[in-house]
Design a protein around this motif. Sequence first.
Motif, mmCIF file in Angstrom:
data_model
loop_
_atom_site.group_PDB
_atom_site.id
_atom_site.type_symbol
_atom_site.label_atom_id
_atom_site.label_comp_id
_atom_site.label_asym_id
_atom_site.label_seq_id
_atom_site.Cartn_x
_atom_site.Cartn_y
_atom_site.Cartn_z
ATOM 1 N N GLY A 175 0.810 -1.189 -0.102
ATOM 2 C CA GLY A 175 -0.005 0.064 -0.025
ATOM 3 C C GLY A 175 0.785 1.497 0.043
ATOM 4 O O GLY A 175 2.027 1.194 0.411
ATOM 5 N N ALA A 176 0.317 2.338 -0.351
ATOM 6 C CA ALA A 176 1.165 3.592 -0.307
ATOM 7 C C ALA A 176 0.098 4.902 -0.758
ATOM 8 O O ALA A 176 -1.092 4.396 -0.929
ATOM 9 C CB ALA A 176 2.023 3.477 -1.697
ATOM 10 N N ASP A 177 0.915 5.851 -0.448
ATOM 11 C CA ASP A 177 -0.074 7.020 -0.728
ATOM 12 C C ASP A 177 0.797 7.985 -1.809
ATOM 13 O O ASP A 177 2.159 7.958 -1.703
ATOM 14 C CB ASP A 177 -0.144 7.787 0.615
ATOM 15 N N GLU B 296 -5.692 11.331 9.639
ATOM 16 C CA GLU B 296 -7.024 11.494 8.421
ATOM 17 C C GLU B 296 -6.972 10.345 7.619
ATOM 18 O O GLU B 296 -8.044 9.856 7.141
ATOM 19 C CB GLU B 296 -6.693 12.803 7.633
ATOM 20 N N LEU B 297 -5.950 9.965 6.950
ATOM 21 C CA LEU B 297 -5.775 8.849 6.106
ATOM 22 C C LEU B 297 -6.077 7.515 6.638
ATOM 23 O O LEU B 297 -6.884 6.930 5.872
ATOM 24 C CB LEU B 297 -4.366 8.950 5.694
ATOM 25 N N ASP B 298 -5.884 7.381 7.666
ATOM 26 C CA ASP B 298 -6.377 6.137 8.443
ATOM 27 C C ASP B 298 -7.639 5.994 9.272
ATOM 28 O O ASP B 298 -8.116 5.167 9.525
ATOM 29 C CB ASP B 298 -5.161 5.823 9.419
ATOM 30 N N GLY B 299 -8.269 7.189 9.322
ATOM 31 C CA GLY B 299 -9.676 7.301 9.738
ATOM 32 C C GLY B 299 -10.804 6.865 8.927
ATOM 33 O O GLY B 299 -10.337 6.345 7.835
ATOM 34 N N ASP B 300 -11.981 7.282 9.192
ATOM 35 C CA ASP B 300 -13.117 6.776 8.405
ATOM 36 C C ASP B 300 -13.372 7.516 7.120
ATOM 37 O O ASP B 300 -13.040 8.658 7.178
ATOM 38 C CB ASP B 300 -14.388 6.936 9.377
ATOM 39 N N LYS C 232 -9.036 7.160 -3.087
ATOM 40 C CA LYS C 232 -9.475 7.994 -2.093
ATOM 41 C C LYS C 232 -8.688 9.248 -2.144
ATOM 42 O O LYS C 232 -7.413 9.221 -2.375
ATOM 43 C CB LYS C 232 -9.265 7.339 -0.859
ATOM 44 N N VAL C 233 -9.445 10.551 -2.074
ATOM 45 C CA VAL C 233 -8.755 11.704 -2.144
ATOM 46 C C VAL C 233 -9.017 12.433 -0.711
ATOM 47 O O VAL C 233 -9.982 12.834 -0.359
ATOM 48 C CB VAL C 233 -9.185 12.483 -3.317
ATOM 49 N N LYS D 138 -3.350 3.803 -3.281
ATOM 50 C CA LYS D 138 -4.787 3.852 -3.198
ATOM 51 C C LYS D 138 -5.273 5.258 -2.801
ATOM 52 O O LYS D 138 -6.518 5.279 -2.696
ATOM 53 C CB LYS D 138 -5.179 2.681 -2.159
ATOM 54 N N ARG D 139 -4.497 5.836 -1.962
ATOM 55 C CA ARG D 139 -4.965 7.150 -1.577
ATOM 56 C C ARG D 139 -4.230 8.500 -2.319
ATOM 57 O O ARG D 139 -2.895 8.100 -2.335
ATOM 58 C CB ARG D 139 -4.910 7.160 -0.094
ATOM 59 N N VAL D 140 -4.644 9.542 -2.398
ATOM 60 C CA VAL D 140 -4.000 10.728 -2.881
ATOM 61 C C VAL D 140 -4.353 11.623 -1.891
ATOM 62 O O VAL D 140 -5.362 12.122 -1.688
ATOM 63 C CB VAL D 140 -4.316 11.129 -4.313
#
Length: 191
Positions: free
Chosen positions: A20-22, A185-189, A114-115, A73-75
């Motif tokens: 995983g990465a951001d 924030e990234l790890d939250g809901d 996910k942004v 998966k996240r930006v």
Amino acid sequence: MKTKKAILTMALLVGSATAGADIVIGDSISATRTSWPAVLQSQGGWWKNLAQSLRFGIGYKVPADLKTYDGHKRVVYALGSNDSALINMGLVTIKDFTPYFYEHMLALHGAGFKVLIIIPPTVPARNQEAIRKHQLDYCAVISAYGVPNIKCFDPDSIGYYNNTRDGLHPTDAFSVELAYAIQAELDGDWP
């Protein structure tokens, strides 16, 4: 020897595909060696940092080949601060920034990311209210409509204004605090 090299190569490929990465798309606030992504990278995070000093939202194109298939998966989207300077100089207006911002959101969200939008902070060196208001309004609308996988973080909520080294860029110590807040924030809901 070839077998050992092949096994090591496979281990690296499998490990990086599942780790995983951001991704960071931003300006100098996210691009320096002491910035918040650098802090998270130094603590074992895996980041693809596309931030660059003097990057503007206006004129920026999200790379067409930026896909979620490579483990990202996240930006974290942190553009707008430099555009505020152009607005303050009267060189552009918020109407010039808006289509680029929407294009960025559509490209990222449409590609399955996910942004996390980092709102440009209130800072002593620059009036960023036009961009702040625009992005805060956008965040309110997507929240009201329940748009999935986009959320916003306002660094003013953790005291950004009082923790800059030059009126715009965070101190090294505050970069650590900012890093932890963004990671939370990234790890939250997510909506």
